[in-house]
Write a protein that holds these residues in place. Structure first.
Motif, PDB file in Angstrom:
ATOM      1  N   UNK A 198       0.796  -1.221   0.000  1.00  0.00           N
ATOM      2  CA  UNK A 198       0.000   0.000   0.000  1.00  0.00           C
ATOM      3  C   UNK A 198       0.827   1.269   0.000  1.00  0.00           C
ATOM      4  N   UNK A 199       2.152   1.153   0.110  1.00  0.00           N
ATOM      5  CA  UNK A 199       3.001   2.345  -0.042  1.00  0.00           C
ATOM      6  C   UNK A 199       2.850   2.935  -1.432  1.00  0.00           C
ATOM      7  N   UNK A 200       2.411   2.121  -2.397  1.00  0.00           N
ATOM      8  CA  UNK A 200       2.271   2.563  -3.784  1.00  0.00           C
ATOM      9  C   UNK A 200       0.816   2.763  -4.173  1.00  0.00           C
ATOM     10  N   UNK A 201      -0.087   2.613  -3.228  1.00  0.00           N
ATOM     11  CA  UNK A 201      -1.493   2.817  -3.510  1.00  0.00           C
ATOM     12  C   UNK A 201      -2.294   1.543  -3.376  1.00  0.00           C
ATOM     13  N   UNK A 202      -3.606   1.714  -3.406  1.00  0.00           N
ATOM     14  CA  UNK A 202      -4.548   0.600  -3.321  1.00  0.00           C
ATOM     15  C   UNK A 202      -5.217   0.488  -4.690  1.00  0.00           C
ATOM     16  N   UNK A 203      -4.874  -0.537  -5.470  1.00  0.00           N
ATOM     17  CA  UNK A 203      -5.414  -0.664  -6.825  1.00  0.00           C
ATOM     18  C   UNK A 203      -6.927  -0.857  -6.826  1.00  0.00           C
ATOM     19  N   UNK A 204      -7.570  -0.247  -7.818  1.00  0.00           N
ATOM     20  CA  UNK A 204      -9.008  -0.394  -8.005  1.00  0.00           C
ATOM     21  C   UNK A 204      -9.322  -1.397  -9.110  1.00  0.00           C
ATOM     22  N   UNK A 205      -8.286  -2.002  -9.692  1.00  0.00           N
ATOM     23  CA  UNK A 205      -8.463  -3.043 -10.713  1.00  0.00           C
ATOM     24  C   UNK A 205      -7.288  -4.015 -10.627  1.00  0.00           C
ATOM     25  N   UNK A 206      -7.467  -5.180 -11.202  1.00  0.00           N
ATOM     26  CA  UNK A 206      -6.489  -6.260 -11.018  1.00  0.00           C
ATOM     27  C   UNK A 206      -5.496  -6.424 -12.167  1.00  0.00           C
ATOM     28  N   UNK A 207      -5.544  -5.553 -13.168  1.00  0.00           N
ATOM     29  CA  UNK A 207      -4.697  -5.747 -14.349  1.00  0.00           C
ATOM     30  C   UNK A 207      -3.639  -4.663 -14.534  1.00  0.00           C
ATOM     31  N   UNK A 208      -3.306  -3.949 -13.484  1.00  0.00           N
ATOM     32  CA  UNK A 208      -2.324  -2.877 -13.617  1.00  0.00           C
ATOM     33  C   UNK A 208      -0.915  -3.440 -13.813  1.00  0.00           C
ATOM     34  N   UNK A 209      -0.159  -2.790 -14.669  1.00  0.00           N
ATOM     35  CA  UNK A 209       1.260  -3.070 -14.827  1.00  0.00           C
ATOM     36  C   UNK A 209       1.903  -1.838 -15.442  1.00  0.00           C
ATOM     37  N   UNK A 210       3.224  -1.786 -15.371  1.00  0.00           N
ATOM     38  CA  UNK A 210       3.966  -0.642 -15.876  1.00  0.00           C
ATOM     39  C   UNK A 210       4.562  -0.956 -17.241  1.00  0.00           C
ATOM     40  N   UNK A 211       4.367  -0.061 -18.189  1.00  0.00           N
ATOM     41  CA  UNK A 211       5.015  -0.146 -19.491  1.00  0.00           C
ATOM     42  C   UNK A 211       6.315   0.649 -19.428  1.00  0.00           C
ATOM     43  N   UNK A 212       7.375   0.100 -19.996  1.00  0.00           N
ATOM     44  CA  UNK A 212       8.665   0.792 -20.026  1.00  0.00           C
ATOM     45  C   UNK A 212       8.765   1.609 -21.305  1.00  0.00           C
ATOM     46  N   UNK A 213       9.184   2.858 -21.166  1.00  0.00           N
ATOM     47  CA  UNK A 213       9.398   3.756 -22.288  1.00  0.00           C
ATOM     48  C   UNK A 213      10.841   4.242 -22.247  1.00  0.00           C
ATOM     49  N   UNK A 214      11.409   4.501 -23.431  1.00  0.00           N
ATOM     50  CA  UNK A 214      12.786   4.970 -23.536  1.00  0.00           C
ATOM     51  C   UNK A 214      12.865   6.050 -24.602  1.00  0.00           C
ATOM     52  N   UNK A 215      13.722   7.027 -24.342  1.00  0.00           N
ATOM     53  CA  UNK A 215      14.006   8.077 -25.316  1.00  0.00           C
ATOM     54  C   UNK A 215      15.510   8.247 -25.412  1.00  0.00           C
ATOM     55  N   UNK A 216      16.064   8.150 -26.631  1.00  0.00           N
ATOM     56  CA  UNK A 216      17.499   8.444 -26.762  1.00  0.00           C
ATOM     57  C   UNK A 216      17.740   9.938 -26.547  1.00  0.00           C
ATOM     58  N   UNK A 217      18.846  10.262 -25.906  1.00  0.00           N
ATOM     59  CA  UNK A 217      19.207  11.659 -25.672  1.00  0.00           C
ATOM     60  C   UNK A 217      20.363  12.028 -26.595  1.00  0.00           C
ATOM     61  N   UNK A 218      20.206  13.127 -27.298  1.00  0.00           N
ATOM     62  CA  UNK A 218      21.276  13.602 -28.169  1.00  0.00           C
ATOM     63  C   UNK A 218      22.460  14.003 -27.299  1.00  0.00           C
ATOM     64  N   UNK A 219      23.669  13.800 -27.771  1.00  0.00           N
ATOM     65  CA  UNK A 219      24.843  14.224 -26.999  1.00  0.00           C
ATOM     66  C   UNK A 219      24.771  15.714 -26.698  1.00  0.00           C
ATOM     67  N   UNK A 220      25.318  16.090 -25.558  1.00  0.00           N
ATOM     68  CA  UNK A 220      25.321  17.481 -25.161  1.00  0.00           C
ATOM     69  C   UNK A 220      26.205  18.283 -26.124  1.00  0.00           C
ATOM     70  N   UNK A 221      25.717  19.427 -26.537  1.00  0.00           N
ATOM     71  CA  UNK A 221      26.475  20.280 -27.454  1.00  0.00           C
ATOM     72  C   UNK A 221      27.758  20.738 -26.755  1.00  0.00           C
ATOM     73  N   UNK A 222      28.856  20.740 -27.519  1.00  0.00           N
ATOM     74  CA  UNK A 222      30.162  21.087 -26.981  1.00  0.00           C
ATOM     75  C   UNK A 222      30.257  22.524 -26.661  1.00  0.00           C
TER      76      UNK A 222
END
Length: 193
Positions: free
Chosen positions: A169-193
């Protein structure tokens, strides 16, 4: 980014420019209140990031936020307007990537572009401080609107999922039984010199 940055603006009717800074232990109560207001309970329904239809209970607590602040290679960025917390996010170095989480914007000001600015600043911070080449995050899969917002900002679904911590319950009390986390990624452009 320095510990505190601000820009001055001419006196107009627009909102004051936000001040970005790294959070410290004294900010824990304000951070908890901000995160809770953005995701849980009736106050969160004023904004579009609410999870109140999926989860009840808390999103975080003082112990969890303090723990994030105390980790090595971990920082919480806090954004203030007129000295009051307006937005925040957590960044953590994970190898060549930075994990992005606890992203919150006060419901009263959501939709005004501050979230985009916070995300851009977080990417900039991760590149400059850690040389990160990617930003990773997890989002509750059922939050299609939120995932679409991130996709418009360059994130992509990886096809990987993490289970929701049912029974903690530190993360909440779910109101449905099918919750899960989708992973997302974004490439980061190199920092300009």
């Amino acid at each position: 980014m320095t510990a505190a940055e601000s820009t001055s603006a001419p006196a107009t009717d627009r909102a004051p420019d936000p001040v970005f800074r790294t959070a410290g232990p004294a900010d824990v109560p304000a951070l908890v209140a901000l995160v809770e207001s953005a995701y849980r309970g009736e106050s969160s329904r004023a904004g579009w990031t609410t999870e109140a239809h999926l989860l009840e209970g808390q999103r975080t607590d003082a112990a969890a936020v303090a723990e994030l602040l105390g980790r090595p290679d971990s920082v919480v960025l806090l954004v203030e307007r007129d000295g009051a917390p307006a937005a925040c996010c957590h960044l953590e170095r994970r190898g060549p990537a930075a994990y992005f989480g606890m992203f919150s914007v006060s419901p009263a000001i959501q939709g005004g572009g501050l979230g985009r600015r916070v995300l851009a600043r977080a990417e900039e911070w991760a590149r400059a401080a850690w040389g990160s080449t990617a930003m990773e995050m997890t989002v509750i899969e059922q939050r299609a609107d939120l995932i679409a917002w991130y996709e418009r900002r360059g994130f992509a679904r990886t096809g990987e999922f993490e289970p929701f911590p049912y029974g903690d319950e530190r993360f909440g009390v779910p109101l449905r039984s099918d919750l899960r986390f989708a992973k997302l990624v974004k490439p980061l452009a190199p920092q300009a010199g």
